[in-house]
Design a protein around this motif. Structure first.
Motif, PDB file in Angstrom:
ATOM      1  N   ASP A   1       0.672  -1.450  -0.053  1.00 38.47           N
ATOM      2  CA  ASP A   1      -0.027   0.300   0.231  1.00 38.47           C
ATOM      3  C   ASP A   1       1.436   1.400   0.288  1.00 38.47           C
ATOM      4  OD1 ASP A   1      -2.336  -1.389   0.289  1.00 38.47           O
ATOM      5  OD2 ASP A   1      -1.792  -1.828   2.553  1.00 38.47           O
ATOM      6  N   ASN A   2       0.283   2.055  -0.608  1.00 35.93           N
ATOM      7  CA  ASN A   2       0.942   3.736  -0.351  1.00 35.93           C
ATOM      8  C   ASN A   2       0.048   4.915   0.163  1.00 35.93           C
ATOM      9  OD1 ASN A   2       2.018   6.285  -0.590  1.00 35.93           O
ATOM     10  ND2 ASN A   2       2.376   6.341  -2.978  1.00 35.93           N
ATOM     11  N   PRO A   3       0.628   3.995   2.130  1.00 37.06           N
ATOM     12  CA  PRO A   3      -0.565   5.611   2.101  1.00 37.06           C
ATOM     13  C   PRO A   3      -0.695   6.477   1.845  1.00 37.06           C
ATOM     14  CG  PRO A   3       1.322   5.065   3.774  1.00 37.06           C
ATOM     15  CD  PRO A   3       1.391   4.121   2.199  1.00 37.06           C
ATOM     16  N   VAL A   4       0.314   7.624   1.119  1.00 40.40           N
ATOM     17  CA  VAL A   4       0.574   8.798   0.712  1.00 40.40           C
ATOM     18  C   VAL A   4      -0.802   8.667   0.193  1.00 40.40           C
ATOM     19  CG1 VAL A   4       1.919  10.554  -0.059  1.00 40.40           C
ATOM     20  CG2 VAL A   4       2.881   9.174   1.324  1.00 40.40           C
ATOM     21  N   CYS A   5      -1.180   7.775  -1.093  1.00 41.34           N
ATOM     22  CA  CYS A   5      -1.725   8.614  -1.731  1.00 41.34           C
ATOM     23  C   CYS A   5      -3.040   7.532  -2.361  1.00 41.34           C
ATOM     24  CB  CYS A   5      -1.284   8.636  -3.568  1.00 41.34           C
ATOM     25  SG  CYS A   5      -0.729   6.648  -4.482  1.00 41.34           S
ATOM     26  N   GLY A   6      -2.752   6.402  -1.770  1.00 41.16           N
ATOM     27  CA  GLY A   6      -3.818   5.551  -1.389  1.00 41.16           C
ATOM     28  C   GLY A   6      -3.725   4.328  -2.073  1.00 41.16           C
ATOM     29  N   ASP A   7      -3.135   4.641  -3.608  1.00 41.30           N
ATOM     30  CA  ASP A   7      -2.431   3.281  -4.239  1.00 41.30           C
ATOM     31  C   ASP A   7      -2.452   1.447  -3.201  1.00 41.30           C
ATOM     32  OD1 ASP A   7      -2.906   5.202  -5.685  1.00 41.30           O
ATOM     33  OD2 ASP A   7      -1.018   4.835  -6.876  1.00 41.30           O
ATOM     34  N   ARG A   8      -2.732   0.578  -3.613  1.00 37.12           N
ATOM     35  CA  ARG A   8      -2.875  -0.239  -2.691  1.00 37.12           C
ATOM     36  C   ARG A   8      -2.173  -1.294  -4.260  1.00 37.12           C
ATOM     37  NH1 ARG A   8      -7.173  -2.186   0.480  1.00 37.12           N
ATOM     38  NH2 ARG A   8      -5.561  -0.544   1.989  1.00 37.12           N
ATOM     39  N   ILE A   9      -1.519  -2.457  -4.382  1.00 37.56           N
ATOM     40  CA  ILE A   9      -1.516  -3.221  -5.245  1.00 37.56           C
ATOM     41  C   ILE A   9      -1.203  -4.584  -4.792  1.00 37.56           C
ATOM     42  CG2 ILE A   9       0.452  -2.964  -5.366  1.00 37.56           C
ATOM     43  CD1 ILE A   9       0.469  -3.880  -8.950  1.00 37.56           C
ATOM     44  N   THR A  10      -1.592  -6.120  -5.224  1.00 35.60           N
ATOM     45  CA  THR A  10      -1.220  -7.151  -5.262  1.00 35.60           C
ATOM     46  C   THR A  10      -0.395  -7.996  -6.143  1.00 35.60           C
ATOM     47  OG1 THR A  10      -3.170  -7.461  -3.323  1.00 35.60           O
ATOM     48  CG2 THR A  10      -1.921  -9.169  -4.370  1.00 35.60           C
ATOM     49  N   VAL A  11       0.294  -8.429  -6.422  1.00 38.19           N
ATOM     50  CA  VAL A  11       0.950  -8.739  -7.524  1.00 38.19           C
ATOM     51  C   VAL A  11       1.203 -10.387  -6.745  1.00 38.19           C
ATOM     52  CG1 VAL A  11       2.730  -8.835  -8.921  1.00 38.19           C
ATOM     53  CG2 VAL A  11       2.301  -6.461  -7.616  1.00 38.19           C
ATOM     54  N   ASP A  12       1.069 -10.889  -8.075  1.00 41.13           N
ATOM     55  CA  ASP A  12       1.020 -12.721  -8.247  1.00 41.13           C
ATOM     56  C   ASP A  12       1.987 -13.326  -9.064  1.00 41.13           C
ATOM     57  OD1 ASP A  12      -1.465 -12.676  -6.387  1.00 41.13           O
ATOM     58  OD2 ASP A  12      -2.510 -13.171  -8.130  1.00 41.13           O
ATOM     59  N   LEU A  13       3.489 -14.457  -8.521  1.00 41.85           N
ATOM     60  CA  LEU A  13       3.856 -14.555  -8.958  1.00 41.85           C
ATOM     61  C   LEU A  13       4.182 -15.923  -9.920  1.00 41.85           C
ATOM     62  CD1 LEU A  13       6.701 -11.858  -8.744  1.00 41.85           C
ATOM     63  CD2 LEU A  13       5.053 -11.778 -10.528  1.00 41.85           C
ATOM     64  N   THR A  14       4.299 -16.683 -10.632  1.00 42.50           N
ATOM     65  CA  THR A  14       4.153 -17.928 -10.787  1.00 42.50           C
ATOM     66  C   THR A  14       6.008 -18.212 -11.457  1.00 42.50           C
ATOM     67  OG1 THR A  14       2.175 -18.464 -11.146  1.00 42.50           O
ATOM     68  CG2 THR A  14       3.986 -20.440 -11.557  1.00 42.50           C
ATOM     69  N   VAL A  15       6.592 -18.393 -10.052  1.00 40.20           N
ATOM     70  CA  VAL A  15       8.286 -19.390 -10.357  1.00 40.20           C
ATOM     71  C   VAL A  15       8.636 -20.525 -10.744  1.00 40.20           C
ATOM     72  CG1 VAL A  15      10.752 -18.605  -9.485  1.00 40.20           C
ATOM     73  CG2 VAL A  15       9.050 -16.610  -9.197  1.00 40.20           C
ATOM     74  N   GLU A  16       8.950 -20.688 -11.477  1.00 35.90           N
ATOM     75  CA  GLU A  16       9.401 -22.391 -11.813  1.00 35.90           C
ATOM     76  C   GLU A  16      10.959 -22.069 -12.525  1.00 35.90           C
ATOM     77  OE1 GLU A  16       6.763 -23.814 -14.909  1.00 35.90           O
ATOM     78  OE2 GLU A  16       4.640 -23.063 -13.419  1.00 35.90           O
ATOM     79  N   ASN A  17      11.516 -23.432 -11.457  1.00 37.31           N
ATOM     80  CA  ASN A  17      13.283 -22.974 -12.142  1.00 37.31           C
ATOM     81  C   ASN A  17      13.814 -21.822 -11.407  1.00 37.31           C
ATOM     82  OD1 ASN A  17      12.936 -25.743 -12.287  1.00 37.31           O
ATOM     83  ND2 ASN A  17      12.208 -25.318 -14.140  1.00 37.31           N
ATOM     84  N   GLY A  18      12.997 -21.226 -11.353  1.00 39.35           N
ATOM     85  CA  GLY A  18      13.901 -19.495 -10.824  1.00 39.35           C
ATOM     86  C   GLY A  18      13.520 -18.699 -12.106  1.00 39.35           C
ATOM     87  N   ALA A  19      12.629 -18.953 -13.047  1.00 37.77           N
ATOM     88  CA  ALA A  19      11.998 -18.027 -13.801  1.00 37.77           C
ATOM     89  C   ALA A  19      10.647 -17.977 -13.463  1.00 37.77           C
ATOM     90  CB  ALA A  19      12.691 -18.165 -14.710  1.00 37.77           C
TER      91      ALA A  19
END
Length: 138
Positions: A33-51
């Motif tokens: 979250d960015n408390p200054v402006c209210g932006d919020r993001i959730t990032v999902d990643l799938t990592v396989e064999n380091g990539a």
């Protein structure tokens, strides 16, 4: 809307960022979250064999934040996961005027943001979420 910041390229990227769905079964996920402006993001990643093999997100934020996750999603697939912290540092340096070299061409869309320090965090938030997710993978 600030025409200087929100040029056509940013707007197009923001549309792509808004359309990016969450992943059903990510390897890692983190919310920032960015408390200054209210932006919020959730990032999902799938990592396989380091990539990174998949990127998903939920963005509740401005067009800059949406555009930033779109650039990440378009460029990180197939790259080593440890690329993300390096790219984030390059973007941070670029925004602060400490360098002009960007690892991904699409990041040049954020050149107008260099003059708006208060908006740098909007661009960096998706990188912070992705890096937090990777760090928690441990």
């Amino acid at each position: 809307m600030n025409d200087t910041l929100y040029q056509d390229e940013i707007v197009a990227l923001a549309r792509a960022g808004r359309a990016l769905p969450r992943l059903e079964a990510p390897t890692v996920s983190a919310r920032v979250d960015n408390p200054v402006c209210g932006d919020r993001i959730t990032v999902d990643l799938t990592v396989e064999n380091g990539a990174v093999t998949a990127v998903g997100a939920k963005v509740q934020g401005c067009a800059l934040c949406q555009a930033s996750i779109a650039v990440i999603a378009d460029n990180v697939l197939g790259q080593p996961a440890d690329t993300l912290p390096t790219v984030a540092k390059a973007v941070e340096d670029y925004l602060a005027g400490k360098g002009d070299t960007l690892p991904w061409t699409a990041l040049s869309a954020f050149s107008p943001v260099r003059a708006a320090k208060s908006r740098w965090e909007c661009v960096m938030l998706p990188f912070r979420a992705a890096n937090k997710a990777l760090a928690e993978q441990g």
